[in-house]
Motif scaffolding. Structure first.
Motif, PDB file in Angstrom:
ATOM      1  N   VAL A   1     -63.371  55.692  74.598  1.00 51.82           N
ATOM      2  CA  VAL A   1     -62.010  55.467  74.118  1.00 51.82           C
ATOM      3  C   VAL A   1     -61.172  54.800  75.202  1.00 51.82           C
ATOM      4  O   VAL A   1     -60.400  53.876  74.936  1.00 51.82           O
ATOM      5  CB  VAL A   1     -61.367  56.803  73.683  1.00 51.82           C
ATOM      6  N   PHE A   2     -61.329  55.237  76.432  1.00 52.61           N
ATOM      7  CA  PHE A   2     -60.592  54.672  77.564  1.00 52.61           C
ATOM      8  C   PHE A   2     -60.852  53.173  77.700  1.00 52.61           C
ATOM      9  O   PHE A   2     -59.947  52.405  78.035  1.00 52.61           O
ATOM     10  CB  PHE A   2     -61.001  55.408  78.848  1.00 52.61           C
ATOM     11  N   GLN A   3     -62.083  52.738  77.449  1.00 52.59           N
ATOM     12  CA  GLN A   3     -62.445  51.331  77.591  1.00 52.59           C
ATOM     13  C   GLN A   3     -62.243  50.521  76.314  1.00 52.59           C
ATOM     14  O   GLN A   3     -62.441  49.310  76.321  1.00 52.59           O
ATOM     15  CB  GLN A   3     -63.917  51.211  78.020  1.00 52.59           C
ATOM     16  N   ASN A   4     -61.817  51.156  75.233  1.00 51.50           N
ATOM     17  CA  ASN A   4     -61.708  50.480  73.941  1.00 51.50           C
ATOM     18  C   ASN A   4     -60.482  49.579  73.889  1.00 51.50           C
ATOM     19  O   ASN A   4     -59.376  49.992  74.239  1.00 51.50           O
ATOM     20  CB  ASN A   4     -61.637  51.529  72.822  1.00 51.50           C
ATOM     21  N   ARG A   5     -60.675  48.359  73.413  1.00 54.36           N
ATOM     22  CA  ARG A   5     -59.563  47.396  73.349  1.00 54.36           C
ATOM     23  C   ARG A   5     -58.497  47.826  72.348  1.00 54.36           C
ATOM     24  O   ARG A   5     -57.315  47.518  72.527  1.00 54.36           O
ATOM     25  CB  ARG A   5     -60.101  46.009  72.964  1.00 54.36           C
ATOM     26  N   ALA A   6     -58.902  48.519  71.292  1.00 58.13           N
ATOM     27  CA  ALA A   6     -57.919  48.997  70.319  1.00 58.13           C
ATOM     28  C   ALA A   6     -56.977  50.010  70.965  1.00 58.13           C
ATOM     29  O   ALA A   6     -55.771  50.031  70.669  1.00 58.13           O
ATOM     30  CB  ALA A   6     -58.635  49.626  69.123  1.00 58.13           C
ATOM     31  N   PHE A   7     -57.516  50.846  71.847  1.00 58.39           N
ATOM     32  CA  PHE A   7     -56.671  51.791  72.586  1.00 58.39           C
ATOM     33  C   PHE A   7     -55.686  51.049  73.473  1.00 58.39           C
ATOM     34  O   PHE A   7     -54.503  51.407  73.555  1.00 58.39           O
ATOM     35  CB  PHE A   7     -57.564  52.719  73.405  1.00 58.39           C
ATOM     36  N   HIS A   8     -56.128  49.994  74.122  1.00 62.33           N
ATOM     37  CA  HIS A   8     -55.242  49.195  74.976  1.00 62.33           C
ATOM     38  C   HIS A   8     -54.132  48.547  74.143  1.00 62.33           C
ATOM     39  O   HIS A   8     -52.964  48.507  74.563  1.00 62.33           O
ATOM     40  CB  HIS A   8     -56.044  48.117  75.709  1.00 62.33           C
TER      41      HIS A   8
END
Length: 432
Positions: A268-275
């Motif tokens: 999740v930390f690396q997910n672009r949607a989270f960014h």
């Protein structure tokens, strides 16, 4: 009689000591004492606490490539990876490279950063002396109680303190209404590290309120022109390489170093949607503060685009506290929504926390919770490696600061008294 006079003297001394701790008018005196103490503290830390190598060697290797004639930014590298900072970083650390014997005299570099620490502290205290908001006793926690900040300056030699010191110089110039020079140094700070851009939305708002759209364009040109001049040697050789390396907004961070998102799964930390979600939350927060906390005029916020002389309702003048509140809250919103915070990033907002907590009206009993909040934030940043509990606690503290900023700075409702009735009063028969 003598006993009575002695008791009176003791009472007066006690009252003055209490005032020195609680009255913002005593900030210059307390600041002078703390700066002297901090000089000794930094010398003690340098001599007693072992230096820890993290990025200094990499910085020196990166600027050494430039010193040897390499102008292609994609070829400037250190042992921790490629150079990812703008050109201002290269020039400043090239000076440190030569001053410290090509980066070999680390102890001298520590003393130089101790001087930077004191210079930065003087600039911060100058801001607080102008605001008259924070009780002086809070500055003891800002200075002597933070192990992490001393470590960032004199034990790690990061570039973040350099950028922040230049930023605080720019803010001091804004408070003196020297907007052109302030924009110059603001842009110089951006050229050392991009985190300074978190202050940019607030600065744009202030420029629009002060000058209108056409009036603020020359100030923005100063910012842009300095970036071009500093980056010109690299832009002429490989413009795409320079821009993509020094202003890489999509750079991925390593999960093992995060302080604020440890409670999330790494995917999740690396997910672009989270960014993207964090970016939307950041923009929404800026919009809400701009509309409801920064903008105080009766007109629409679009009126800021007009020349100040052409606005129907004149905007309130930019006070010292308005400038500081807009800039500090703009940066804090960005910190809260950052994709990752590493340990050296604490300096991005550490010196602004006292103002963010005490800029709102504070009852006597509310001082202790605010001091406790400072302590918990410090504890979160001193927890290494970060844990689920420390990162969650940090977000809770940030949320509490935001809540008290939002509700503590809400405009007071204006009560309208009904106009007197124009109907003539009835005349009694007796009066007739």
């Amino acid at each position: 009689m003598a006993a009575g006079r002695g008791a009176a003297v003791l009472r007066r001394a006690w009252r003055q000591r209490r005032a020195a701790l609680l009255e913002p008018s005593y900030t210059p005196l307390v600041a002078a004492c703390l700066c002297l103490a901090e000089g000794g503290v930094n010398l003690w830390v340098i001599r007693r606490v072992p230096y820890t190598e993290i990025d200094w060697k990499a910085y020196m290797e990166e600027v050494e490539g430039f010193a040897n004639g390499t102008l292609d930014y994609t070829r400037l590298k250190g042992d921790t990876g490629p150079l990812v900072y703008p050109a201002g970083f290269v020039y400043i650390f090239l000076g440190l490279y030569y001053a410290t014997g090509r980066g070999t005299d680390v102890r001298l570099a520590q003393y130089l950063f101790a001087g930077l620490y004191l210079f930065n502290l003087l600039l911060v205290f100058r801001i607080y002396c102008r605001t008259h908001k924070v009780p002086p006793y809070v500055f003891f926690f800002m200075c002597c109680a933070s192990y992490r900040i001393h470590s960032i300056f004199v034990l790690r030699l990061f570039n973040d303190p350099v950028a922040m010191a230049i930023l605080f110089l720019a803010i001091n110039l804004f408070l003196e209404e020297r907007w052109s020079w302030g924009c110059f140094f603001f842009s110089l700070a951006v050229s050392v590290k991009m985190n300074i851009l978190l202050f940019a939305p607030g600065l744009l708002f202030l420029l629009l309120q002060q000058f209108g759209l056409w009036g603020c364009i020359p100030k923005l040109c100063i910012c842009a022109l300095l970036q071009v001049v500093l980056g010109l040697p690299f832009l002429l050789v490989n413009p795409v390489g320079y821009l993509t390396r020094s202003f890489d907004l999509g750079r991925q961070f390593q999960f093992k170093w995060t302080v604020n998102w440890r409670f999330l799964p790494e995917e999740v930390f690396q997910n672009r949607a989270f960014h993207a979600t964090l970016l939307l939350v950041h923009l929404a927060g800026l919009g809400l503060f701009a509309l409801h906390r920064w903008h105080r005029s009766k007109e629409s916020i679009l009126a800021l685009l007009k020349d100040p002389a052409e606005r129907k309702n004149a905007s309130p003048p930019l006070t010292v506290n308005k400038i500081v509140f807009v800039l500090f809250s703009s940066n804090f919103l960005g910190v809260c929504c950052s994709r990752s915070l590493h340990y050296q990033f604490y300096v991005w907002y550490f010196h602004t926390l006292p103002y963010l907590l005490w800029c709102t009206p504070t009852a006597k009993l509310a001082h202790m919770p605010k001091v406790l909040l400072l302590g918990v934030i410090e504890l979160c940043w001193n927890t290494y490696p970060s844990t689920v509990c420390s990162s969650l606690s940090l977000h809770i503290c940030h949320g509490l600061v935001l809540l008290q900023l939002w509700y503590g700075t809400a405009p007071t409702p204006v009560t309208h008294t009904p106009p007197p009735s124009r109907r003539p009063a009835a005349i009694s028969k007796k009066a007739q």
